[in-house]
Design an enzyme around this catalytic site. Structure first.
Site, short mmCIF file in Angstrom:
data_model
loop_
_atom_site.label_atom_id
_atom_site.label_comp_id
_atom_site.label_asym_id
_atom_site.label_seq_id
_atom_site.Cartn_x
_atom_site.Cartn_y
_atom_site.Cartn_z
N ASP A 38 36.28 26.28 40.26
CA ASP A 38 37.64 26.77 40.51
C ASP A 38 38.52 25.56 40.82
O ASP A 38 38.02 24.53 41.25
CB ASP A 38 37.66 27.73 41.70
CG ASP A 38 38.80 28.75 41.62
OD1 ASP A 38 38.53 29.94 41.44
OD2 ASP A 38 39.98 28.33 41.73
N ASN A 90 36.01 32.78 33.02
CA ASN A 90 36.83 33.84 33.58
C ASN A 90 38.12 33.34 34.22
O ASN A 90 39.03 34.13 34.46
CB ASN A 90 35.93 34.58 34.60
CG ASN A 90 36.70 35.37 35.60
OD1 ASN A 90 37.13 36.48 35.29
ND2 ASN A 90 36.90 34.83 36.80
N TYR A 156 50.46 36.03 27.64
CA TYR A 156 49.19 36.58 28.16
C TYR A 156 48.48 37.37 27.06
O TYR A 156 47.26 37.22 26.86
CB TYR A 156 49.48 37.46 29.39
CG TYR A 156 48.24 37.88 30.16
CD1 TYR A 156 47.73 37.08 31.17
CD2 TYR A 156 47.59 39.08 29.85
CE1 TYR A 156 46.59 37.46 31.88
CE2 TYR A 156 46.45 39.46 30.55
CZ TYR A 156 45.96 38.66 31.57
OH TYR A 156 44.83 39.05 32.26
N LYS A 160 44.84 36.36 25.43
CA LYS A 160 43.68 37.23 25.57
C LYS A 160 43.18 37.72 24.20
O LYS A 160 41.98 37.91 23.99
CB LYS A 160 44.00 38.41 26.50
CG LYS A 160 44.23 37.98 27.95
CD LYS A 160 43.01 37.28 28.56
CE LYS A 160 43.17 36.97 30.03
NZ LYS A 160 41.99 36.30 30.61
N ILE A 189 42.31 45.92 37.56
CA ILE A 189 41.28 45.74 38.58
C ILE A 189 41.94 45.26 39.88
O ILE A 189 42.82 44.38 39.83
CB ILE A 189 40.24 44.67 38.11
CG1 ILE A 189 39.76 44.98 36.68
CG2 ILE A 189 39.06 44.60 39.08
CD1 ILE A 189 39.11 46.31 36.46
N THR A 191 42.42 43.06 42.38
CA THR A 191 42.14 41.67 42.75
C THR A 191 43.45 41.05 43.26
O THR A 191 44.52 41.63 43.07
CB THR A 191 41.69 40.83 41.53
OG1 THR A 191 42.81 40.71 40.63
CG2 THR A 191 40.51 41.44 40.81
N1 NAD Z 1 42.67 41.84 37.67
C1 NAD Z 1 42.89 42.45 36.53
O1 NAD Z 1 43.38 43.59 36.49
C2 NAD Z 1 42.53 41.78 35.23
C3 NAD Z 1 42.60 42.54 34.07
C4 NAD Z 1 42.26 41.97 32.86
C5 NAD Z 1 41.85 40.64 32.82
N2 NAD Z 1 41.82 39.91 33.97
C6 NAD Z 1 41.39 38.53 33.86
O2 NAD Z 1 40.30 38.34 34.73
C7 NAD Z 1 40.23 36.97 35.14
C8 NAD Z 1 40.10 36.91 36.64
O3 NAD Z 1 41.26 37.50 37.21
P1 NAD Z 1 41.33 38.03 38.71
O4 NAD Z 1 42.07 39.30 38.65
O5 NAD Z 1 40.01 37.95 39.34
O6 NAD Z 1 42.36 36.94 39.29
P2 NAD Z 1 42.36 36.06 40.62
O7 NAD Z 1 43.70 35.42 40.65
O8 NAD Z 1 41.93 36.90 41.77
O9 NAD Z 1 41.24 34.97 40.35
C9 NAD Z 1 41.40 33.98 39.37
C10 NAD Z 1 40.69 32.72 39.83
O10 NAD Z 1 40.81 31.76 38.77
C11 NAD Z 1 41.15 30.51 39.34
N3 NAD Z 1 41.86 29.70 38.35
C12 NAD Z 1 43.05 29.94 37.77
N4 NAD Z 1 43.36 28.97 36.92
C13 NAD Z 1 42.36 28.07 36.96
C14 NAD Z 1 42.11 26.83 36.30
N5 NAD Z 1 43.02 26.29 35.46
N6 NAD Z 1 40.95 26.19 36.54
C15 NAD Z 1 40.05 26.69 37.41
N7 NAD Z 1 40.24 27.85 38.09
C16 NAD Z 1 41.38 28.53 37.85
C17 NAD Z 1 42.03 30.86 40.53
O11 NAD Z 1 42.11 29.80 41.47
C18 NAD Z 1 41.32 32.09 41.08
O12 NAD Z 1 40.31 31.72 42.00
C19 NAD Z 1 41.48 36.30 34.56
O13 NAD Z 1 41.14 35.65 33.36
C20 NAD Z 1 42.38 37.48 34.28
O14 NAD Z 1 43.31 37.18 33.26
C21 NAD Z 1 42.15 40.44 35.17
#
Ligand code: NAD
Length: 253
Positions: A38, A90, A156, A160, A189, A191
């Protein structure tokens, strides 16, 4: 499932929060040693401390959009644990919200750099290591916006969809080399990302649970983690090149 990844090494990018943290913990529960990557050390170290209560792990600070940083994290993982068996790419950002200018060039470059190029770079160095050992399993985080679109979310949605295409092309490339490559496509989700971009209890959050996500609630990060663990496990030995919705029925409508 329990112990399905005993003796394996797994790497999780974006492991410091949300879906990445839940998956890192699920990998550890299944017996894997976990490399958490991260670019925010606080979150990464918090996940590491949680992992240490149930297993073995390391935290590597790296920005997935920077080739040297992610290459070093992958190589250090292999130096310490001797192999890389599973990778969950991720790390991602939400970018500017859908109410902002969809043509914002700065937002475009930032979202593509992290959400798409970051996956490309991570896979490149992971595959290099996996080929040395004759195989592995990779799961990338796409989204329901890798399958359908949302007005306003140009960068976005494009990133994706790009992850979905990249996943399929790499799956074909390595199908006979022992590396399976799949993607998960989460719905909405609960988060920190959704708390930031939607706001819990907001009108938008109510609209999502009432109309967009037929199951009638936000998903839990652990529900994505279960799908990722399964895709990485020997139980999914015939599964490669899929973009799996884990979305409470969102994309069935
Ligand atoms: N939460 C949702 O509803 C949802 C839905 C579809 C897809 N996603 C995808 O799931 C993944 C995780 O999302 P989340 O909801 O857990 O978000 P989050 O913000 O809770 O966690 C994302 C993590 O990625 C890290 N991060 C971001 N950019 C980074 C980089 N350049 N290098 C290293 N680390 C980096 C952040 O510091 C954070 O710890 C993402 O790719 C997001 O697009 C999330």
């Amino acid at each position: 499932m329990s112990g399905s990844l005993e003796g394996k090494t797994a790497l999780v990018t974006g492991g410091g929060s949300g879906i990445g943290r839940a998956t890192a913990l699920a990998f550890a529960r299944e017996g894997a040693r976990v490399a958490i990557v991260d670019y925010v050390p606080e979150g990464g170290n918090q996940t590491l401390n949680m992992i240490k209560e149930i297993g073995d792990g390391r935290f590597f600070k790296a920005d997935v959009s920077k080739p040297e940083e992610i290459r070093r994290a992958v190589e250090q993982t292999v130096d310490i644990y001797g192999a890389l068996d599973c990778a969950f790419n991720n790390a991602g950002i939400e970018g500017a919200g859908v109410r902002n200018d969809p043509w914002d060039q700065e937002n475009w470059h930032r979202v593509i750099a992290i959400n798409l190029t970051g996956v490309f770079l991570s896979m490149q160095y992971e595959v290099e290591q996996m080929l040395k050992r004759g195989g592995g399993a990779i799961v990338n985080t796409s989204s329901i916006l890798g399958l359908v679109a949302m007005p306003g979310a140009f960068a976005y949605t494009a990133a994706k969809h790009g992850v979905a295409g990249l996943t399929k092309a790499a799956a074909l490339q390595y199908a006979q080399k022992g590396i399976r490559v799949n993607a998960v496509c989460p719905g909405y989700i609960h988060t920190p990302m959704v708390e930031r971009s939607v706001g819990l209890g907001s009108e938008m959050a109510q609209h999502i649970t009432k109309h967009l996500q037929p199951i009638g609630r936000l998903g839990k990060p652990e529900e994505i983690a279960e799908a990722v663990v399964w895709l990485c496990s020997p139980a999914a030995s015939l599964v490669t090149g899929i973009t799996m919705p884990v979305d409470g029925g969102c994309t069935a409508q």
